[in-house]
Write an enzyme that holds these catalytic residues in place. Structure first.
Site, short mmCIF file in Angstrom:
data_model
loop_
_atom_site.label_atom_id
_atom_site.label_comp_id
_atom_site.label_asym_id
_atom_site.label_seq_id
_atom_site.Cartn_x
_atom_site.Cartn_y
_atom_site.Cartn_z
N CYS A 203 30.12 36.20 40.98
CA CYS A 203 30.09 36.81 39.78
C CYS A 203 28.40 36.81 39.22
CB CYS A 203 30.91 36.10 38.93
SG CYS A 203 32.62 36.01 39.32
N CYS B 31 42.70 36.69 30.87
CA CYS B 31 42.13 37.07 32.18
C CYS B 31 41.25 38.25 32.18
CB CYS B 31 42.91 37.19 33.33
SG CYS B 31 44.00 35.74 33.38
N LYS C 198 35.94 40.31 29.39
CA LYS C 198 37.36 40.35 29.07
C LYS C 198 37.76 41.76 28.70
CE LYS C 198 41.59 39.58 28.16
NZ LYS C 198 41.82 40.85 28.33
N HIS D 71 34.65 43.51 34.26
CA HIS D 71 33.87 42.58 35.12
C HIS D 71 33.71 43.03 36.45
CE1 HIS D 71 32.70 39.17 36.88
NE2 HIS D 71 33.57 38.56 37.10
#
Lengths: 136, 391
Positions: free
Chosen positions: B85, B212, B334, B338
């Site tokens: 990430c 998530c 969120k 992402h």
């Protein structure tokens, strides 16, 4: 620097129910995964040893969403156990219904009671074992 | 070391499934960044591109070379960064170092990802590749599972009843969606109610879907330039005042520190030291809220709140615009989304826009210094950056 424990040896031992690790000759730190150098003191004299497989649960989760290829396993408990020798290992908790696992299991003593084997998929390099613990 | 600035910033809208390729998305974001500062593609001397999973998304490894060609960058060196990430953040940090060293004057850095092309089962599988295949994935842990275990550990370590922590985590996500609803480039431009958060399905206990971040397609790109070169390009150069990067082994290797993320604290120390600034100087932060609990851990690791107290701070409104520190006014991972390999560049894009005062109703008034923080894997890579107005 010399590898005293390879992943292949670790994995084969685990499949046969033996959890292996390394102990640093300089500082005594124990690792439950093969490494070349002691993570604590940087020492390069590591000796292989067999771990007893008893410890206490540090944290856990119950997994409800599977990765591709592992759909048949859910729900299941993943836990991190601190072994009596010091290192942390990740495995599953057997003998406990996943839906009954709550924060009260954190800190509970466990003992390794066999292993389970991820059969591998098209991305992995073959079978990989992990310990299965039982609450004492 | 020369001073280095961000002279231009571009970002696609972040979305769910869409038809275009990662190279095309990168091209859109790069065009915006390049046009903003009026350079020609042929002035770019190197390309540093974050991309996590192109191999699985589009059967495309080595994407950086084809991206450079697509953009007409004329044979320049092009590198791909795979730091999970934190891929784009690592790319930006290296761009900073190369420009600071004097080797290059103008570099493109950013990232692109088309994660939704994989679908949830394959994406869950491939994302789990950023944890340890030998000692973590074998046990069946997925990324929600990693942060779920950190949530339980956090509750126990700081002696917070799980119910209390859960309510704090809902508030983290509600705040993210509040800002996402005001960001025209966010994937989720709608607010989240407490009731909907509570009703969302459990993914990995104690985390629910509302905790998530989503799978996302998108790209973000920066023009990184020496301060001298940038004088001709922009009236509002954003100075890269400090950068930090650190690594760590798998979760098990981080045992003494968890739920703190040691690599974050090492990286932040570097960023603060290089910039001569501290947490009190930061007005806005875009940090790695891949899961709600991750935001609390990051707020503390960066020094904004004492350990174990950031959930209460979120409930008291201290992380909203106008509070002690403006947290993720973009909507964060969120709500903004992402797209893994692009995320660090998207965080920097938001900070650049905030410092220039271009964020409309989610503008942090008068902000002069901002920070990004990007976590790769289960803390295996951590990059952060401190940006400040250079005018």
């Amino acid at each position: 620097m010399e590898a005293k424990l390879t992943f292949k040896e670790y994995n084969e031992n685990l499949k046969q129910g033996r959890l292996s690790g390394l102990k640093c000759s300089s500082c005594g730190e124990v690792s439950a995964q093969p490494r070349l150098i002691c993570a604590k003191c940087g020492g390069s004299q590591l000796e292989a040893l067999e771990l007893k497989g008893s410890g206490a649960i540090q944290t856990f989760t119950v997994n409800y969403v599977a990765a591709e290829g592992r759909e048949s396993e859910i729900p299941y408990i993943v836990a991190i156990v601190e072994l009596d020798e010091g290192p942390w290992v990740m495995g599953n908790i057997g003998g406990l219904k996943p839906e009954e696992a709550g924060m009260d299991i954190m800190g509970r003593k466990v003992r390794m009671d066999g292993t389970a084997v991820f059969a591998g998929d098209r991305y992995s390099s073959g079978e990989i074992a992990r310990p299965v613990f039982r609450l004492l | 070391m020369r001073k280095v600035v961000i002279a231009g910033a571009g970002m696609t809208r972040f979305t769910g499934k869409q038809p275009r390729t990662a190279i095309e998305l990168f091209g859109d974001a790069a065009s915006e960044a390049i046009n903003e500062c009026g350079i020609q593609p042929r002035q770019v001397q190197a390309l540093f591109m974050g991309n996590f999973m192109g191999d699985f998304e589009e059967g495309q490894a080595h994407i950086q070379a084809f991206t450079a060609d697509y953009l007409g960058l004329a044979g320049i060196p092009a590198n791909r960064y795979e730091n999970a990430c934190a891929s784009a953040s690592a790319a930006i940090r290296d761009a900073f170092i190369w420009v600071a060293s004097g080797q290059y004057d103008i570099v493109l850095a950013g990232g692109a990802e088309c994660a939704t092309k994989m679908g949830t089962p394959l994406a869950t599988r491939t994302f789990a590749m950023a944890s340890d295949s030998r000692y973590e994935y074998a046990a069946g842990v997925t990324f929600p599972g990693v942060f779920a275990m950190l949530a339980h550990l956090y509750a126990r370590r700081y002696n917070i009843p799980l119910e209390t922590l859960k309510n704090q985590l809902y508030q983290v996500s509600i705040n993210s969606h509040y800002y996402g609803a005001r960001n025209p480039r966010a994937q989720f431009q709608k607010e989240l109610t407490l009731e909907d958060a509570r009703k969302s399905p459990v993914v990995a206990s104690p985390l629910q879907l509302a905790d998530c971040c989503p799978f996302t397609d998108g790209a973000a790109v920066l023009v990184i330039a020496s301060e001298d070169a940038a004088r001709k390009l922009t009236k509002k150069p954003v100075l890269i005042a400090g950068v930090g990067q650190a690594s760590a082994g798998n979760l098990l290797s981080q045992k003494e520190f968890l739920p703190r993320i040691r690599s974050r604290e090492l990286a932040a120390e570097q960023s603060y030291k290089m910039s001569g600034l501290g947490p009190k100087d930061i007005g806005v932060v875009e940090l790695h809220d891949c899961f709600s609990i991750a935001a609390l851990i990051a707020l503390e690791g960066l020094g904004f709140f004492p350990y174990g107290t950031s959930g209460r701070a979120v409930e008291k409104g201290e992380t909203k615009i106008g509070g002690k520190i403006a947290l993720n006014p973009s909507g964060g991972l969120k709500a903004k989304g992402h797209p893994v390999g692009a995320t660090g560049a998207a965080q920097a894009f938001e900070i650049v826009r905030q410092l220039r005062g271009e964020c409309g109703e989610r503008q942090v008034e008068g902000v002069k210094v901002g920070m990004t923080d990007t976590l790769g894997g289960d803390g295996g890579t951590l990059c952060n950056m401190i940006l400040r107005c250079g005018w």
